[in-house]
Design a protein around this motif. Structure first.
Motif, short mmCIF file in Angstrom:
data_model
loop_
_atom_site.label_atom_id
_atom_site.label_comp_id
_atom_site.label_asym_id
_atom_site.label_seq_id
_atom_site.Cartn_x
_atom_site.Cartn_y
_atom_site.Cartn_z
N LEU A 1 0.83 -1.21 0.00
CA LEU A 1 0.00 0.00 0.00
C LEU A 1 0.86 1.26 0.00
CD1 LEU A 1 -2.77 -1.07 2.55
CD2 LEU A 1 -3.02 -0.82 0.07
N MET A 2 1.96 1.22 0.77
CA MET A 2 2.88 2.35 0.79
C MET A 2 3.48 2.60 -0.58
SD MET A 2 3.60 3.99 3.75
CE MET A 2 5.35 4.30 3.82
N PHE A 3 3.82 1.52 -1.28
CA PHE A 3 4.44 1.68 -2.59
C PHE A 3 3.48 2.35 -3.57
CE2 PHE A 3 5.44 0.25 -6.91
CZ PHE A 3 6.73 0.76 -7.02
N SER A 4 2.23 1.88 -3.59
CA SER A 4 1.27 2.47 -4.53
C SER A 4 1.01 3.93 -4.20
CB SER A 4 -0.05 1.68 -4.49
OG SER A 4 -0.69 1.82 -3.23
N LYS A 5 0.88 4.24 -2.90
CA LYS A 5 0.65 5.63 -2.49
C LYS A 5 1.84 6.51 -2.84
CE LYS A 5 1.29 7.07 1.76
NZ LYS A 5 1.98 8.37 1.68
N ASN A 6 3.04 6.03 -2.51
CA ASN A 6 4.24 6.84 -2.73
C ASN A 6 4.56 7.02 -4.21
OD1 ASN A 6 4.75 7.38 -0.05
ND2 ASN A 6 5.94 5.53 0.24
N ALA A 7 4.27 5.99 -5.01
CA ALA A 7 4.51 6.12 -6.44
C ALA A 7 3.65 7.23 -7.02
CB ALA A 7 4.21 4.80 -7.15
N TYR A 8 2.40 7.31 -6.59
CA TYR A 8 1.53 8.36 -7.11
C TYR A 8 1.98 9.74 -6.60
CZ TYR A 8 -2.55 10.79 -8.83
OH TYR A 8 -3.36 11.66 -9.51
N ILE A 9 2.25 9.84 -5.30
CA ILE A 9 2.65 11.12 -4.74
C ILE A 9 3.99 11.57 -5.32
CG2 ILE A 9 3.39 12.25 -2.61
CD1 ILE A 9 1.17 10.82 -1.16
N GLU A 10 4.90 10.62 -5.57
CA GLU A 10 6.20 11.00 -6.12
C GLU A 10 6.07 11.53 -7.54
OE1 GLU A 10 9.68 12.16 -5.53
OE2 GLU A 10 8.81 10.89 -3.97
N SER A 11 5.05 11.09 -8.26
CA SER A 11 4.85 11.63 -9.60
C SER A 11 4.59 13.13 -9.53
CB SER A 11 3.68 10.92 -10.30
OG SER A 11 2.43 11.28 -9.72
N PHE A 12 4.01 13.59 -8.42
CA PHE A 12 3.79 15.02 -8.23
C PHE A 12 5.02 15.69 -7.63
CE2 PHE A 12 -0.49 13.60 -8.75
CZ PHE A 12 -1.15 14.67 -9.30
N ARG A 13 5.60 15.08 -6.63
CA ARG A 13 6.71 15.71 -5.93
C ARG A 13 7.89 15.99 -6.87
NH1 ARG A 13 6.99 15.91 -0.54
NH2 ARG A 13 5.52 14.17 -0.37
N SER A 14 8.18 15.04 -7.77
CA SER A 14 9.34 15.19 -8.64
C SER A 14 9.02 15.78 -10.02
CB SER A 14 10.02 13.82 -8.84
OG SER A 14 10.63 13.39 -7.65
N PHE A 15 7.78 15.54 -10.52
CA PHE A 15 7.52 15.87 -11.92
C PHE A 15 6.31 16.77 -12.15
CE2 PHE A 15 9.49 11.59 -11.81
CZ PHE A 15 10.69 11.91 -12.45
N TYR A 16 5.62 17.17 -11.08
CA TYR A 16 4.41 17.98 -11.24
C TYR A 16 4.72 19.31 -11.92
CZ TYR A 16 -0.13 20.01 -9.85
OH TYR A 16 -1.38 20.57 -9.83
#
Length: 393
Positions: free
Chosen positions: A217-232
């Motif tokens: 669950l952490m991986f799925s959540k972090n993968a989505y949030i990281e798409s914003f944190r690094s590339f938004y």
């Protein structure tokens, strides 16, 4: 409460410095002609260095609490921040990012234990207060980058050394206060330990299954949030042709929603249970994430706020759920899940960076919109009664 508030402030300063790394990606990308894979590798270097030491530090401090270790961690962060401000090559950027990551790996396990000890039994509230500091710091990074670093350049990163020095002073006070608290509650901890051993122990299979599901669950959540944190910022500039300052402001709004969501998730977790919060926070944003890649600029801002508001409420619930599975390993659990938070986010950033170079940043967001489906894995979480647990570690 004083300890919790100061811990929250130190968490704010620690994560503010961390958040400056992705906030200056557009500057570094232009200055050093980096591609998205290299941008992702910066995130991977930072987050892997932040994740590898955390479980080891947490495991050691379970038996040998080291409140002043946070000061050592912030010293690493200070060195990395100054190095990043004066880095002249891509290699030095990676080394500086690694130093900041090491600082975080030392800070989080002991600070998590302190927050739990100061909770008075309200674990969700305590973790929510602690988390909102970190999330607020993460939100301030892009804002300050837009106001200070973008106009003045890479070297202005060193101005934030004052934040690191302030954090060191606060950590010294908090460590001393925490040692007093430990003396005052020594007898209570002994009785709680006996209660935990007799009334809240779980089988090895329950613990293993629970931790595996929580990790996924952490991986799925972090993968989505990281798409914003690094590339938004790149997504907004590429799709809507907005200037860098506007994209940084949008990232700030997104991360403010994360701070609010972390506090709400902690408070609600005390009331309705971690299991329900995990279900709602991981699977709940799915309709909004599916809409996001196809809406205009205004609705992009609105949807991203609500997505992160809901999704950010998961971390405190996941962390406390894991603590209830292994109540005698608070430092290890804190280090493991903060480490996972960094490490899995770094892996996701590297993968997403490669995809962005191959298929384009807009297509990446279309693919990421399906990640909340992983919330269905919460069905396999062991049903533990975490709502009325009064352990105070």
């Amino acid at each position: 409460m004083a300890v919790l508030l100061v811990l929250s402030l130190t968490h704010l300063l620690n994560d503010l410095i961390q958040s400056l790394i992705p906030a200056v990606y557009p500057i570094l990308k232009e200055a050093y002609a980096l591609d998205f894979v290299q941008i992702g590798m910066i995130t991977l270097t930072f987050q892997v260095s932040a994740s590898l030491l955390q479980p080891a530090v947490g495991h050691y401090t379970d038996s040998h609490p080291m409140p002043y270790s946070m000061v050592v961690g912030m010293t690493f962060t200070l060195a990395g921040l100054v190095g990043l401000g004066f880095a002249s090559t891509y290699g030095l950027i990676l080394v500086s990012a690694a130093c900041i990551g090491i600082g975080s790996s030392i800070f989080h396990p002991e600070a998590t234990r302190m927050a739990r000890n100061a909770s008075g039994g309200r674990q969700g509230l305590a973790q929510g207060i602690f988390q909102i500091g970190g999330q607020a710091g993460g939100a301030l990074g892009p804002l300050l980058a837009a106001l200070i670093i973008v106009p003045r350049g890479q070297a202005s990163l060193t101005w934030f050394a004052f934040a690191a020095v302030l954090a060191i002073m606060l950590m010294i006070w908090t460590a001393g206060r925490h040692m007093e608290i430990r003396k005052q509650v020594a007898a209570a901890k002994a009785s709680i330990s006996q209660a935990a051993a007799s009334g809240t122990s779980h089988s090895g299979r329950t613990v293993v299954v629970g931790l595996i599901v929580l990790t996924l669950l952490m991986f799925s959540k972090n993968a989505y949030i990281e798409s914003f944190r690094s590339f938004y910022t790149f997504y907004l500039m590429d799709r809507f042709d907005v200037p860098i300052q506007t994209s940084q402001m949008m990232l700030f709004v997104f991360l403010v929603a994360s701070a609010v969501g972390a506090l709400i998730g902690g408070i609600l977790g005390d009331r309705i249970g971690r299991y329900r919060i995990i279900w709602l926070s991981v699977l709940g944003p799915l309709p909004l994430t599916l809409l996001l890649p196809y809406v205009d600029f205004v609705w992009t801002g609105v949807l991203t706020v609500f997505i992160n508001l809901i999704m950010a409420s998961a971390f405190a619930a996941i962390l406390i759920y894991a603590m209830e599975l292994a109540p005698n390993r608070i430092g290890l659990i804190g280090g493991l899940f903060y480490g996972l938070n960094f490490g899995l986010g770094g892996i996701a950033a590297a993968i997403l960076g490669g995809l962005a170079d191959t298929i384009g940043i807009e297509r990446v967001y279309q693919l990421c919109s399906f990640l909340p489906l992983a919330g269905l894995l919460a069905w396999f979480l062991p049903r533990i009664d975490d709502r009325h647990t009064k352990q105070n570690r």
